[in-house]
Design a protein around this motif. Sequence first.
Motif, PDB file in Angstrom:
ATOM      1  N   TYR A 194       3.936   5.948  -5.429  1.00 29.36           N
ATOM      2  CA  TYR A 194       3.771   6.132  -6.869  1.00 29.36           C
ATOM      3  C   TYR A 194       2.677   7.158  -7.155  1.00 29.36           C
ATOM      4  O   TYR A 194       2.760   7.915  -8.125  1.00 29.36           O
ATOM      5  CB  TYR A 194       3.426   4.791  -7.531  1.00 29.36           C
ATOM      6  CG  TYR A 194       3.244   4.876  -9.024  1.00 29.36           C
ATOM      7  CD1 TYR A 194       4.338   4.943  -9.880  1.00 29.36           C
ATOM      8  CD2 TYR A 194       1.974   4.903  -9.581  1.00 29.36           C
ATOM      9  CE1 TYR A 194       4.172   5.031 -11.252  1.00 29.36           C
ATOM     10  CE2 TYR A 194       1.793   4.986 -10.947  1.00 29.36           C
ATOM     11  CZ  TYR A 194       2.898   5.051 -11.781  1.00 29.36           C
ATOM     12  OH  TYR A 194       2.714   5.149 -13.147  1.00 29.36           O
ATOM     13  N   GLY A 195       1.654   7.205  -6.305  1.00 28.17           N
ATOM     14  CA  GLY A 195       0.613   8.208  -6.477  1.00 28.17           C
ATOM     15  C   GLY A 195       1.144   9.618  -6.323  1.00 28.17           C
ATOM     16  O   GLY A 195       0.781  10.531  -7.068  1.00 28.17           O
ATOM     17  N   LEU A 196       2.051   9.791  -5.336  1.00 27.62           N
ATOM     18  CA  LEU A 196       2.648  11.109  -5.135  1.00 27.62           C
ATOM     19  C   LEU A 196       3.573  11.479  -6.291  1.00 27.62           C
ATOM     20  O   LEU A 196       3.588  12.631  -6.751  1.00 27.62           O
ATOM     21  CB  LEU A 196       3.443  11.125  -3.825  1.00 27.62           C
ATOM     22  CG  LEU A 196       2.612  11.067  -2.534  1.00 27.62           C
ATOM     23  CD1 LEU A 196       3.531  10.912  -1.334  1.00 27.62           C
ATOM     24  CD2 LEU A 196       1.748  12.307  -2.393  1.00 27.62           C
ATOM     25  N   PHE A 197       4.338  10.494  -6.746  1.00 30.50           N
ATOM     26  CA  PHE A 197       5.242  10.727  -7.876  1.00 30.50           C
ATOM     27  C   PHE A 197       5.242   9.488  -8.769  1.00 30.50           C
ATOM     28  O   PHE A 197       5.533   8.391  -8.283  1.00 30.50           O
ATOM     29  CB  PHE A 197       6.677  10.994  -7.386  1.00 30.50           C
ATOM     30  CG  PHE A 197       7.611  11.385  -8.493  1.00 30.50           C
ATOM     31  CD1 PHE A 197       7.831  12.718  -8.784  1.00 30.50           C
ATOM     32  CD2 PHE A 197       8.232  10.431  -9.285  1.00 30.50           C
ATOM     33  CE1 PHE A 197       8.678  13.084  -9.832  1.00 30.50           C
ATOM     34  CE2 PHE A 197       9.076  10.783 -10.325  1.00 30.50           C
ATOM     35  CZ  PHE A 197       9.299  12.115 -10.587  1.00 30.50           C
ATOM     36  N   PRO A 198       4.827   9.623 -10.032  1.00 27.46           N
ATOM     37  CA  PRO A 198       4.728  10.872 -10.786  1.00 27.46           C
ATOM     38  C   PRO A 198       3.320  11.462 -10.908  1.00 27.46           C
ATOM     39  O   PRO A 198       3.164  12.549 -11.460  1.00 27.46           O
ATOM     40  CB  PRO A 198       5.214  10.439 -12.167  1.00 27.46           C
ATOM     41  CG  PRO A 198       4.685   9.039 -12.299  1.00 27.46           C
ATOM     42  CD  PRO A 198       4.789   8.437 -10.923  1.00 27.46           C
ATOM     43  N   THR A 202       0.832  -1.205   0.000  1.00 28.81           N
ATOM     44  CA  THR A 202       0.000   0.000   0.000  1.00 28.81           C
ATOM     45  C   THR A 202       0.867   1.255   0.000  1.00 28.81           C
ATOM     46  O   THR A 202       0.586   2.221  -0.729  1.00 28.81           O
ATOM     47  CB  THR A 202      -0.927   0.007   1.231  1.00 28.81           C
ATOM     48  OG1 THR A 202      -1.688  -1.202   1.255  1.00 28.81           O
ATOM     49  CG2 THR A 202      -1.859   1.200   1.206  1.00 28.81           C
ATOM     50  N   GLY A 203       1.931   1.229   0.792  1.00 30.38           N
ATOM     51  CA  GLY A 203       2.838   2.371   0.833  1.00 30.38           C
ATOM     52  C   GLY A 203       3.538   2.606  -0.495  1.00 30.38           C
ATOM     53  O   GLY A 203       3.719   3.756  -0.914  1.00 30.38           O
ATOM     54  N   HIS A 204       3.927   1.514  -1.158  1.00 31.03           N
ATOM     55  CA  HIS A 204       4.561   1.631  -2.469  1.00 31.03           C
ATOM     56  C   HIS A 204       3.606   2.290  -3.462  1.00 31.03           C
ATOM     57  O   HIS A 204       3.988   3.184  -4.225  1.00 31.03           O
ATOM     58  CB  HIS A 204       4.978   0.248  -2.971  1.00 31.03           C
ATOM     59  CG  HIS A 204       5.759   0.276  -4.254  1.00 31.03           C
ATOM     60  ND1 HIS A 204       5.885  -0.830  -5.072  1.00 31.03           N
ATOM     61  CD2 HIS A 204       6.427   1.279  -4.874  1.00 31.03           C
ATOM     62  CE1 HIS A 204       6.615  -0.507  -6.112  1.00 31.03           C
ATOM     63  NE2 HIS A 204       6.960   0.756  -6.024  1.00 31.03           N
ATOM     64  N   GLY A 205       2.346   1.873  -3.433  1.00 32.12           N
ATOM     65  CA  GLY A 205       1.368   2.473  -4.321  1.00 32.12           C
ATOM     66  C   GLY A 205       1.144   3.944  -4.015  1.00 32.12           C
ATOM     67  O   GLY A 205       1.051   4.771  -4.931  1.00 32.12           O
ATOM     68  N   ALA A 206       1.061   4.277  -2.729  1.00 33.36           N
ATOM     69  CA  ALA A 206       0.869   5.682  -2.348  1.00 33.36           C
ATOM     70  C   ALA A 206       2.052   6.533  -2.805  1.00 33.36           C
ATOM     71  O   ALA A 206       1.883   7.685  -3.249  1.00 33.36           O
ATOM     72  CB  ALA A 206       0.698   5.789  -0.832  1.00 33.36           C
ATOM     73  N   SER A 225      -4.107   7.436  -2.010  1.00 33.02           N
ATOM     74  CA  SER A 225      -4.818   6.302  -1.421  1.00 33.02           C
ATOM     75  C   SER A 225      -5.335   5.354  -2.496  1.00 33.02           C
ATOM     76  O   SER A 225      -5.327   4.124  -2.314  1.00 33.02           O
ATOM     77  CB  SER A 225      -5.969   6.789  -0.540  1.00 33.02           C
ATOM     78  OG  SER A 225      -6.877   7.586  -1.269  1.00 33.02           O
ATOM     79  N   VAL A 226      -5.764   5.899  -3.639  1.00 30.28           N
ATOM     80  CA  VAL A 226      -6.243   5.059  -4.739  1.00 30.28           C
ATOM     81  C   VAL A 226      -5.119   4.174  -5.270  1.00 30.28           C
ATOM     82  O   VAL A 226      -5.314   2.982  -5.544  1.00 30.28           O
ATOM     83  CB  VAL A 226      -6.827   5.926  -5.871  1.00 30.28           C
ATOM     84  CG1 VAL A 226      -6.937   5.125  -7.168  1.00 30.28           C
ATOM     85  CG2 VAL A 226      -8.196   6.456  -5.476  1.00 30.28           C
ATOM     86  N   LEU A 227      -3.909   4.740  -5.406  1.00 31.28           N
ATOM     87  CA  LEU A 227      -2.789   3.930  -5.882  1.00 31.28           C
ATOM     88  C   LEU A 227      -2.365   2.912  -4.836  1.00 31.28           C
ATOM     89  O   LEU A 227      -1.973   1.795  -5.171  1.00 31.28           O
ATOM     90  CB  LEU A 227      -1.623   4.831  -6.274  1.00 31.28           C
ATOM     91  CG  LEU A 227      -1.528   5.239  -7.756  1.00 31.28           C
ATOM     92  CD1 LEU A 227      -1.305   4.016  -8.633  1.00 31.28           C
ATOM     93  CD2 LEU A 227      -2.765   5.983  -8.214  1.00 31.28           C
ATOM     94  N   GLY A 228      -2.462   3.265  -3.563  1.00 30.51           N
ATOM     95  CA  GLY A 228      -2.211   2.276  -2.513  1.00 30.51           C
ATOM     96  C   GLY A 228      -3.198   1.129  -2.606  1.00 30.51           C
ATOM     97  O   GLY A 228      -2.830  -0.048  -2.489  1.00 30.51           O
ATOM     98  N   PHE A 229      -4.453   1.465  -2.827  1.00 32.80           N
ATOM     99  CA  PHE A 229      -5.500   0.460  -3.027  1.00 32.80           C
ATOM    100  C   PHE A 229      -5.170  -0.442  -4.218  1.00 32.80           C
ATOM    101  O   PHE A 229      -5.252  -1.675  -4.134  1.00 32.80           O
ATOM    102  CB  PHE A 229      -6.833   1.193  -3.248  1.00 32.80           C
ATOM    103  CG  PHE A 229      -7.896   0.393  -3.941  1.00 32.80           C
ATOM    104  CD1 PHE A 229      -8.640  -0.551  -3.254  1.00 32.80           C
ATOM    105  CD2 PHE A 229      -8.177   0.602  -5.285  1.00 32.80           C
ATOM    106  CE1 PHE A 229      -9.631  -1.279  -3.887  1.00 32.80           C
ATOM    107  CE2 PHE A 229      -9.161  -0.114  -5.928  1.00 32.80           C
ATOM    108  CZ  PHE A 229      -9.890  -1.064  -5.222  1.00 32.80           C
ATOM    109  N   GLY A 235      -5.821   3.099 -12.782  1.00 35.50           N
ATOM    110  CA  GLY A 235      -5.833   4.428 -13.381  1.00 35.50           C
ATOM    111  C   GLY A 235      -4.964   4.538 -14.618  1.00 35.50           C
ATOM    112  O   GLY A 235      -4.796   5.627 -15.170  1.00 35.50           O
ATOM    113  N   SER A 236      -4.421   3.428 -15.097  1.00 38.54           N
ATOM    114  CA  SER A 236      -3.456   3.473 -16.202  1.00 38.54           C
ATOM    115  C   SER A 236      -3.691   2.318 -17.168  1.00 38.54           C
ATOM    116  O   SER A 236      -3.734   1.154 -16.743  1.00 38.54           O
ATOM    117  CB  SER A 236      -2.025   3.401 -15.638  1.00 38.54           C
ATOM    118  OG  SER A 236      -1.097   3.095 -16.644  1.00 38.54           O
ATOM    119  N   ASP A 237      -3.810   2.623 -18.452  1.00 41.23           N
ATOM    120  CA  ASP A 237      -3.923   1.585 -19.465  1.00 41.23           C
ATOM    121  C   ASP A 237      -2.621   0.790 -19.554  1.00 41.23           C
ATOM    122  O   ASP A 237      -2.625  -0.415 -19.813  1.00 41.23           O
ATOM    123  CB  ASP A 237      -4.259   2.210 -20.827  1.00 41.23           C
ATOM    124  CG  ASP A 237      -4.917   1.216 -21.779  1.00 41.23           C
ATOM    125  OD1 ASP A 237      -5.437   0.194 -21.311  1.00 41.23           O
ATOM    126  OD2 ASP A 237      -4.908   1.471 -23.000  1.00 41.23           O
TER     127      ASP A 237
END
Length: 582
Positions: free
Chosen positions: A74-78, A68-72, A400-404, A444-446
Motif C-alpha cells: 500500500y505504501g508503494l501504491f498509491p 507488513t508486506g501488505h502495508g508496504a 516501511s512506515v506503512l508496513g509498520f 499517515g492518514s486521517d
Amino acid sequence: MNWTQVTDPFDNIALSALVAVIPIVFLFWALIIKKMKGYIASLFATLIALLIAVSIYGMPIKLALLSTGHGALYGLFPICWIVVTAVFLFNITVKSGQFEVIKHFMATITDDRRLQALIIAFSFGSFLEGTAGFGAPVAITAAMLVGLGFNPLYAAGICLIANTAPVAFGAIGTPILVASQVSGIPEMGISQMVGRTLPILSLLVPLYLVVLMAGFRKAMDVLPAVLVTGGAFAGLQWFSSNFLGPSLPDIISGLGSIICLIIFLKFWKPKQVWRFKDEPQAAAQTSYSYTAGQIFRAWSPFIVLTIMMIAWGIQPIKAALNHLGMVQFEIPGLHNTIQAADGTALPHVFNLNYLSAAGTAILISALISMPLIGIGFRQGAKIFGATLSQLKFPIVTVSSVLGFAYVVNDSGMTISMANVLAATGGLFPFFAPVLGWLGVFITGSDTSANALFGRLQAATATSIGVDPVVTVAANVSGGVVGKMISPQSIAVAAGAGGLIGQESDLFRFTVKHSFIMLFFICVIVFVQAYLFAWLIPAYGTLGTQSTIATPDRSVGYIYLLVLALLLAAIAIGIRLSSKKHI
C-alpha cells in the motif's frame, strides 16, 4: 490458520499499552535524539513492531510478515505513486524553464516570502488536499516553494504545518465519510461538528506559519494579509461544512482564500519585503515582462493538474475509471484470517486502481503538459528516471512506515493504546483527539485513523453520557495535527523539498507544533462536550439498512468526454499563444 487479536497480553491494559507504544517511542527517539535518516529509523521501527507482535502479542510469524508486506505494498501504491508523479510534474516544469516564469509572476503578486507561503503552502495546499489528499498537497507545494527560493527546511516544514487545517475534509471529504460509516453517525452531523472546531484552528494557522517563519514582530507587519487569508478560509470552511457537507470545504476554502488574498494585495502591500537571512535580497532594478499567454503557458502544468484533480474526485468519473482499470485481489493467507477481539474477521484486500488513483491523474497532467511547455517525451522519460532515483530513499521510508502501521494494527497493539485512553472516564472527551492524532501518526492518514477508532470513539462517548458526534468529530480533528509528524508525511515532504536524509531535522522542526495544536484541540473538544453543548448539531442515526448509492458509470464517461474536450481547448489555446511569441 485463523488467529484472534490479543489486545491485553499482560492482563493489565496499562502495561500492555506501555509495551505497544515502544515502536512509536523509538521513532521519536531515533528522529529527535539520534537524528537517524528516515528510512533507517522506519526500518528499525518496523522490525521492533514485528518482534513485539510475534513475541508478546502472539501473532503468528507468517501473519505478521504478510501484514507488513501488505502495508508496504500500500505504501508503494498509491502513496509513493503520488509522490513520484508529483515531483515528476514539478521537475518537468523546472527543466523546461517555465518555473522561472512562475517565479517572476509570483513576484509581481508579492515578492514577500511570508505572503508567498500563505498563497502556496496554506491556500493552494488546502485546495489540493480537498481534491486529492494522501500526500499530494505537501509534495507539490513543498517543491514549488523550494523552486521559488525558499529555505528547503522551512519550505517542507511550513507545508506540513499548513496541511493541518484542510486534512479533515481532504480527498472530497473521504475521512468524514469513513468516520460516518464506522460510527453510524450521519456524515452531515460529523461534518457540522468538525466545522465548529477546525475553523478556529484554520483562523490561527496562517498567523502561526508566519510567526514561525519570520518571528512575531515581522508577522505583525503582514497581519492584515494574514487575517484576510485565515478569515476567508475559516469562514468558508465553517459555512460549507455546516451547510454543504464534507465534500467541498477544502476546495471552496482554498480557492476563496487565494482569491481574497490576491485581490487584497492589489490594494495593500507590506512596508518591507521579507526574505530569509541566508538568501540574497531581491534585485529591485530587474524587471520581467511576460504576456498573458506566456504566463498561462508557464502555469499550464498546474492548471491541468487542478482540472484533473477535480475530475478525479467526481464520483461518477471515479466509478467509470475503476470499471475500466482496477485489479482487486485478496491477500493470500491474510484475508479474513485475523479476527478482532469481537470475532469480526478483518478483510485484507488490495485495490490496484491504476486509473482512478490520484497519482495517475498527476502523471496524465504531466504527460499532457510536456508538449505544452516544450519537453519531448524522450527527455520526459529521462526526467522520470531521474525522479525515481531522487526519491529512492523516501520510497523505502514510506513503504516501511506503512508496513509498520499495518502490523501494529493487525496485531492489536493499536487497540491496546486506544483502550487506555478510553478508560479515562469523564476526561475522555479531552483525550479523544489524542486517539485521532495517534491513528494518523501511525498510518499517515486521517481516513485510516477514523476507520480504526471511529467506532471506539462513539461507544466510549455513549457509555459516559457524552454525545458521540463530539468524540467522533474529535478523532477527525485530532488526526489533522498528527499528519505533520507522521513518518509517511515527513518522508513525502523531505523527498519533495530536497531534504532526503534530513528527515530527523524536519521531524524536530514540526513535532512541538503538533503537540501545541493537539493540546489546543483537546481543550476545544472538552469545552464543547461539557460547557458549550449547544454547539452540538442535531442529527439522526444511520439505519442498519442504509446503503451508499452507486455512482452512474455512464455519467462518468460523459464527464470524461467533457474533460477531454476541456483539456484539448486549453492545449490549443496554449499552442496558439506560444506561436505568437516565437
